[in-house]
Design an enzyme around this catalytic site. Structure first.
Site, PDB file in Angstrom:
ATOM      1  N   LYS A   5       0.739  -1.145  -0.004  1.00 38.29           N
ATOM      2  CA  LYS A   5       0.103   0.108  -0.068  1.00 38.29           C
ATOM      3  C   LYS A   5       0.942   1.274   0.129  1.00 38.29           C
ATOM      4  O   LYS A   5       2.039   1.316   0.270  1.00 38.29           O
ATOM      5  CB  LYS A   5      -0.950   0.052   1.185  1.00 38.29           C
ATOM      6  CG  LYS A   5      -2.193  -1.044   0.973  1.00 38.29           C
ATOM      7  CD  LYS A   5      -3.280  -1.101   1.825  1.00 38.29           C
ATOM      8  CE  LYS A   5      -4.397  -1.944   1.535  1.00 38.29           C
ATOM      9  NZ  LYS A   5      -5.107  -2.483   2.537  1.00 38.29           N
TER      10      LYS A   5
ATOM     11  N   ARG B 120      -3.056 -10.294   5.321  1.00 43.03           N
ATOM     12  CA  ARG B 120      -3.387 -10.293   4.027  1.00 43.03           C
ATOM     13  C   ARG B 120      -2.502  -9.604   3.207  1.00 43.03           C
ATOM     14  O   ARG B 120      -2.412  -8.556   3.207  1.00 43.03           O
ATOM     15  CB  ARG B 120      -5.062  -9.510   4.051  1.00 43.03           C
ATOM     16  CG  ARG B 120      -5.577  -9.600   2.440  1.00 43.03           C
ATOM     17  CD  ARG B 120      -6.800  -8.770   2.449  1.00 43.03           C
ATOM     18  NE  ARG B 120      -7.618  -8.816   1.289  1.00 43.03           N
ATOM     19  CZ  ARG B 120      -7.145  -7.969   0.289  1.00 43.03           C
ATOM     20  NH1 ARG B 120      -6.177  -7.065   0.343  1.00 43.03           N
ATOM     21  NH2 ARG B 120      -7.597  -8.117  -0.927  1.00 43.03           N
TER      22      ARG B 120
HETATM   23  N1  HH2 Z   1      -7.434  -4.177   1.556  1.00 35.20           N
HETATM   24  C1  HH2 Z   1      -7.809  -4.292   0.426  1.00 35.20           C
HETATM   25  C2  HH2 Z   1      -8.913  -4.821   0.127  1.00 35.20           C
HETATM   26  N2  HH2 Z   1      -9.554  -5.626   0.918  1.00 35.20           N
HETATM   27  N3  HH2 Z   1      -9.391  -6.596   3.295  1.00 35.20           N
HETATM   28  C3  HH2 Z   1      -9.288  -6.367   4.428  1.00 35.20           C
HETATM   29  N4  HH2 Z   1      -9.678  -7.296   5.438  1.00 35.20           N
HETATM   30  N5  HH2 Z   1      -8.073  -5.763   4.839  1.00 35.20           N
HETATM   31  C4  HH2 Z   1      -7.431  -4.859   3.901  1.00 35.20           C
HETATM   32  O1  HH2 Z   1      -6.515  -4.173   4.566  1.00 35.20           O
HETATM   33  C5  HH2 Z   1      -7.961  -4.928   2.530  1.00 35.20           C
HETATM   34  C6  HH2 Z   1      -8.916  -5.650   2.220  1.00 35.20           C
HETATM   35  C7  HH2 Z   1      -7.071  -3.254  -0.744  1.00 35.20           C
HETATM   36  O2  HH2 Z   1      -6.038  -4.150  -1.070  1.00 35.20           O
HETATM   37  P1  HH2 Z   1      -5.978  -4.823  -2.933  1.00 35.20           P
HETATM   38  O3  HH2 Z   1      -7.143  -6.017  -2.769  1.00 35.20           O
HETATM   39  O4  HH2 Z   1      -4.487  -5.390  -2.997  1.00 35.20           O
HETATM   40  O5  HH2 Z   1      -6.245  -3.866  -3.855  1.00 35.20           O
HETATM   41  P2  HH2 Z   1      -7.688  -3.534  -4.697  1.00 35.20           P
HETATM   42  O6  HH2 Z   1      -8.440  -3.200  -3.621  1.00 35.20           O
HETATM   43  O7  HH2 Z   1      -7.280  -2.767  -5.506  1.00 35.20           O
HETATM   44  O8  HH2 Z   1      -8.346  -4.855  -5.169  1.00 35.20           O
END
Ligand code: HH2
Length: 387
Positions: free
Chosen positions: A333, A367
């Site tokens: 992030k 995660r």
């Molecule tokens: N962060 C993202 C998505 N889901 N769920 C939880 N529980 N905690 C988090 O910090 C979290 C999450 C965002 O990250 P990512 O899936 O890598 O990106 P995107 O939302 O662009 O798919």
């Protein structure tokens, strides 16, 4: 005579010193656990609360600092318990003693597992949650697992790397993202959830804010709902989670992904995140969701500027004190870029470091995209903390 400093913040250190000097091991452990100092902020309070609180705190041996409508009490858990029970002469108002007692007993909970719709996932050690984004536009891995066969290969690789849970998501929640409609989200995630649940022997979590997507994914083999809106986006989500018996991640966010950056304004970020998560948790429990099914997540990067994310990690105790296992999702992030100067595709070492910091501060679930790197860092941290 010799003076030796003990690692007072590590209850096991004190317990082993006492046990080695003949104190019964169970009593030594209780003494050590009760010996750690805890600070609690109580607010809002009115004058009718403050007067007995100050008097009772003095009688219970608890430090009490007060101001207009608030108090901070500092003491060992044992003494704070005495304060809640009203050991002195002027009992606390019922509302205060009940709330303080409830908070302290939640805090004593040491969840060693996470109950899902299909099993209890052990959490004695760090638990790696591998990210499987089935999106064309996720900020770090968009497009990579968009086809079901690619997603399956990605799932296999995450399992080989040491993931204990696979988190499938069909909506990018990056700041300002415009999400897919429900039909598109279902088309993205369902074939992947079905294939992964059937072929990869790992619990599957569905990362969604929509109850219909959660319901369909649970029917297709998922057993956990990971809702970045903290069950607030879709009113039916609480019912789906309760009725399915799914594990649930209640994550902290303010506003919607499209608008959340405008809400990144806090006085004390960790305390506010914990309070808002506790409200969401209370709503879920009141609706009939089992306590043992709930994991809390402070929502790194969601309505938080870099300094907020670092403060939340350092003060994670505010969240762990709520008595649920804590998940963090620092993976790749922006705030890690702010600390390292690295672009998004070079943040896996920083991610592993953030996981280690979170583990030391009490998180149990991580995660991440690069499971192998985080797993190795956390294996060492687990060994140090379990020594
Ligand atoms: N962060 C993202 C998505 N889901 N769920 C939880 N529980 N905690 C988090 O910090 C979290 C999450 C965002 O990250 P990512 O899936 O890598 O990106 P995107 O939302 O662009 O798919």
């Amino acid at each position: 005579m010799r003076v030796t400093a003990l690692a007072g913040e590590v209850p096991a250190a004190l317990a082993s010193v006492l046990a080695a000097r003949g104190v019964d091991p169970i009593r030594a452990e209780a003494l050590a656990a009760g010996g750690a100092q805890v600070a609690l902020l109580l607010e809002p309070l009115d004058d009718a609360d403050l007067v007995p609180l100050v008097r009772e705190a003095a009688a219970a041996g608890v430090d009490c600092h007060t101001g207009d409508g608030w108090a901070v009490v500092v003491g060992t858990l044992a003494r704070l318990g005495g304060l809640a029970r009203g050991a002195g002469t002027t009992p606390l108002p019922e509302r205060l003693s009940a709330e303080l007692g409830r908070f302290l007993s939640d805090r004593q909970e040491r969840p060693e597992g996470w109950r899902t719709a299909r099993r209890t996932i052990p959490l004695e050690r760090s638990c790696l949650v591998g990210i499987l984004n089935v999106t064309p536009d996720s900020f770090s891995d968009g497009g990579r697992h968009f086809a079901p066969e690619d997603a399956l290969a990605g799932a296999r690789a995450l399992r080989e790397a040491g993931a204990a849970i696979l988190d499938v998501g069909g909506e990018s929640t990056r700041p300002g993202a415009a999400g897919p409609d429900e039909g598109e989200e279902l088309r993205r995630v369902l074939p992947v959830v079905r294939a992964v649940a059937a072929e990869i022997a790992l619990p599957v979590s569905i990362d969604t804010r929509r109850s219909r997507v959660a319901e369909a994914a649970l029917a297709a083999g998922a057993e956990i709902v990971n809702d970045v809106s903290g069950l607030a986006h879709d009113a039916r989500m609480l019912d789906v989670v309760r009725d399915s018996g799914a594990g649930v991640v209640i994550m902290h966010m303010r506003g919607e992904p499209a608008t959340m950056d405008a809400h990144a304004s806090y006085g004390d970020v960790a305390a506010e995140v914990a309070t808002e998560l506790a409200e969401r948790r209370d709503r879920a429990v009141a609706a009939g969701v089992a306590r043992e099914a709930i994991v809390l997540d402070p929502g790194l990067g969601f309505a938080k500027r870099p300094e907020h994310n670092f403060a939340v990690l350092d003060r994670l105790a505010s969240v762990t004190a709520l008595g649920h296992p804590v998940m963090v999702g620092p993976s790749r992030k922006r705030f890690l870029g702010a600390a390292t100067g690295r672009p998004v595709d070079q943040r896996d070492a920083a991610t592993a470091a953030a996981c280690v910091a979170a583990r030391i501060r009490g998180a149990r679930l991580f995660r991440v995209h690069d499971v192998a790197a985080a797993r190795e860092a956390l294996a060492v941290t687990d060994a140090v903390l379990g020594a």
